[in-house]
Design a protein around this motif. Structure first.
Motif, mmCIF file in Angstrom:
data_model
loop_
_atom_site.group_PDB
_atom_site.id
_atom_site.type_symbol
_atom_site.label_atom_id
_atom_site.label_comp_id
_atom_site.label_asym_id
_atom_site.label_seq_id
_atom_site.Cartn_x
_atom_site.Cartn_y
_atom_site.Cartn_z
ATOM 1 N N VAL A 38 0.855 -1.184 0.000
ATOM 2 C CA VAL A 38 0.000 0.000 0.000
ATOM 3 C C VAL A 38 0.892 1.236 0.000
ATOM 4 C CG1 VAL A 38 -1.737 1.313 1.265
ATOM 5 C CG2 VAL A 38 -1.873 -1.186 1.184
ATOM 6 N N VAL A 39 0.687 2.087 -1.026
ATOM 7 C CA VAL A 39 1.412 3.348 -1.140
ATOM 8 C C VAL A 39 0.379 4.445 -1.344
ATOM 9 C CG1 VAL A 39 3.147 4.636 -2.433
ATOM 10 C CG2 VAL A 39 3.362 2.154 -2.209
ATOM 11 N N LYS A 40 0.237 5.301 -0.346
ATOM 12 C CA LYS A 40 -0.802 6.333 -0.352
ATOM 13 C C LYS A 40 -2.155 5.683 -0.627
ATOM 14 C CE LYS A 40 2.335 10.091 -1.323
ATOM 15 N NZ LYS A 40 2.688 11.221 -2.163
ATOM 16 N N ASP A 41 -2.809 6.006 -1.735
ATOM 17 C CA ASP A 41 -4.136 5.454 -2.032
ATOM 18 C C ASP A 41 -4.093 4.390 -3.119
ATOM 19 O OD1 ASP A 41 -5.225 7.086 -0.113
ATOM 20 O OD2 ASP A 41 -5.797 8.657 -1.509
ATOM 21 N N ILE A 42 -2.962 3.708 -3.223
ATOM 22 C CA ILE A 42 -2.778 2.676 -4.245
ATOM 23 C C ILE A 42 -2.359 1.385 -3.563
ATOM 24 C CG2 ILE A 42 -1.401 1.991 -6.251
ATOM 25 C CD1 ILE A 42 -1.131 4.982 -6.909
ATOM 26 N N VAL A 43 -2.919 0.271 -4.014
ATOM 27 C CA VAL A 43 -2.509 -1.047 -3.527
ATOM 28 C C VAL A 43 -1.915 -1.801 -4.710
ATOM 29 C CG1 VAL A 43 -4.872 -1.955 -3.757
ATOM 30 C CG2 VAL A 43 -3.211 -3.163 -2.347
ATOM 31 N N ILE A 44 -0.695 -2.328 -4.527
ATOM 32 C CA ILE A 44 0.053 -2.986 -5.595
ATOM 33 C C ILE A 44 0.163 -4.480 -5.278
ATOM 34 C CG2 ILE A 44 2.248 -3.070 -6.842
ATOM 35 C CD1 ILE A 44 2.611 -0.091 -5.959
ATOM 36 N N VAL A 45 -0.156 -5.303 -6.285
ATOM 37 C CA VAL A 45 -0.167 -6.757 -6.101
ATOM 38 C C VAL A 45 0.635 -7.417 -7.218
ATOM 39 C CG1 VAL A 45 -1.618 -8.803 -5.920
ATOM 40 C CG2 VAL A 45 -2.446 -6.618 -5.044
ATOM 41 N N GLY A 46 1.527 -8.309 -6.856
ATOM 42 C CA GLY A 46 2.308 -9.058 -7.827
ATOM 43 C C GLY A 46 1.697 -10.424 -8.086
ATOM 44 N N SER A 47 2.517 -11.338 -8.578
ATOM 45 C CA SER A 47 2.049 -12.688 -8.862
ATOM 46 C C SER A 47 3.192 -13.665 -8.654
ATOM 47 C CB SER A 47 1.531 -12.778 -10.297
ATOM 48 O OG SER A 47 2.534 -12.404 -11.219
ATOM 49 N N SER A 48 2.834 -14.920 -8.404
ATOM 50 C CA SER A 48 3.839 -15.962 -8.259
ATOM 51 C C SER A 48 3.234 -17.291 -8.695
ATOM 52 C CB SER A 48 4.354 -16.032 -6.819
ATOM 53 O OG SER A 48 3.293 -16.244 -5.925
ATOM 54 N N PHE A 49 4.093 -18.306 -8.756
ATOM 55 C CA PHE A 49 3.682 -19.592 -9.308
ATOM 56 C C PHE A 49 4.191 -20.705 -8.405
ATOM 57 C CE2 PHE A 49 4.102 -16.282 -12.410
ATOM 58 C CZ PHE A 49 2.832 -16.280 -12.959
ATOM 59 N N ARG A 50 4.147 -21.934 -8.869
ATOM 60 C CA ARG A 50 4.589 -23.059 -8.045
ATOM 61 C C ARG A 50 6.088 -22.950 -7.755
ATOM 62 N NH1 ARG A 50 0.338 -26.174 -7.585
ATOM 63 N NH2 ARG A 50 -1.126 -26.300 -9.297
ATOM 64 N N GLU A 51 6.462 -23.451 -6.597
ATOM 65 C CA GLU A 51 7.859 -23.420 -6.199
ATOM 66 C C GLU A 51 8.561 -24.727 -6.562
ATOM 67 O OE1 GLU A 51 8.604 -21.397 -2.245
ATOM 68 O OE2 GLU A 51 6.563 -22.145 -2.026
#
Length: 198
Positions: free
Chosen positions: A140-153
């Protein structure tokens, strides 16, 4: 005091890796195999509320399961929200005081992060069994929420047509997507010419 997460899911989880947040005397954390969110009184450990989102088979197919790394907090001084990503790759916004879904965020408090994830040459992944997820907390940065992605390990990729990674930013109040970065550039994007012959 001590809070046990054994009953937050279908079985006890023995490797809890989430980082709790302590905000003005309240502790927020994820726990259990369902990645439930709990709100606890910081002085006594008493449960204030619990939120559990049941995803059925979608959670079974998820490449990143269990309680994850935690959750995020946002406030504008009036509203307080808890944001987290489910095992089935949904971004959820909760009222930090009550644990209720924020109805004005996404669709009834939920943004389906599998929507827009693609395989092959741009086909939408299956919303139930498509491989993509996340263990980490939203940023969360100010009024923005940032989401990444990942896969199987630890597994070799089965095909070059696997799900493509992405990072997205959403308006923290509404859940509206603001921007997206594709880790493998799509046609017309900078660097796509370096991916020759598919």
């Amino acid at each position: 005091w001590r809070f046990k997460t054994d009953n937050l899911g279908t079985r006890p989880e023995y490797k809890v890796e989430g980082t709790p947040l302590a905000i003005r005397g309240v502790v927020y954390a994820t726990g259990g195999t369902r990645r439930s969110v709990v709100s606890l009184d910081g002085a006594t450990g008493e449960v204030r509320w619990v939120h559990s989102y049941r995803e059925g088979q979608r959670a079974v197919y998820a490449p990143r399961q269990l309680s994850g790394r935690g959750l995020s907090y946002w406030t504008d001084g009036k509203e307080e929200r808890i944001l987290y990503v489910t095992t089935g790759y949904r971004l959820i916004s909760l009222d930090a005081r009550t644990g209720q879904l924020i109805q004005g965020f996404g669709r009834g408090g939920i943004v389906d992060l599998k929507e827009g994830a693609v395989i092959n040459t741009g086909q939408q992944i299956d919303l139930e069994s498509g491989e993509i997820g996340l263990h980490s907390t939203p940023t969360v940065v100010k009024d923005i929420v940032i989401v990444g992605s990942s896969f199987r390990e630890g597994l070799a990729v089965k095909s070059r047509n696997n799900t493509k990674g992405l990072v997205r930013a959403f308006d923290v109040r509404t859940g509206r997507k603001l921007w997206q970065f594709n880790t493998i550039p799509r046609p017309g994007e900078f660097g796509s010419d370096t991916w020759e012959n598919d």
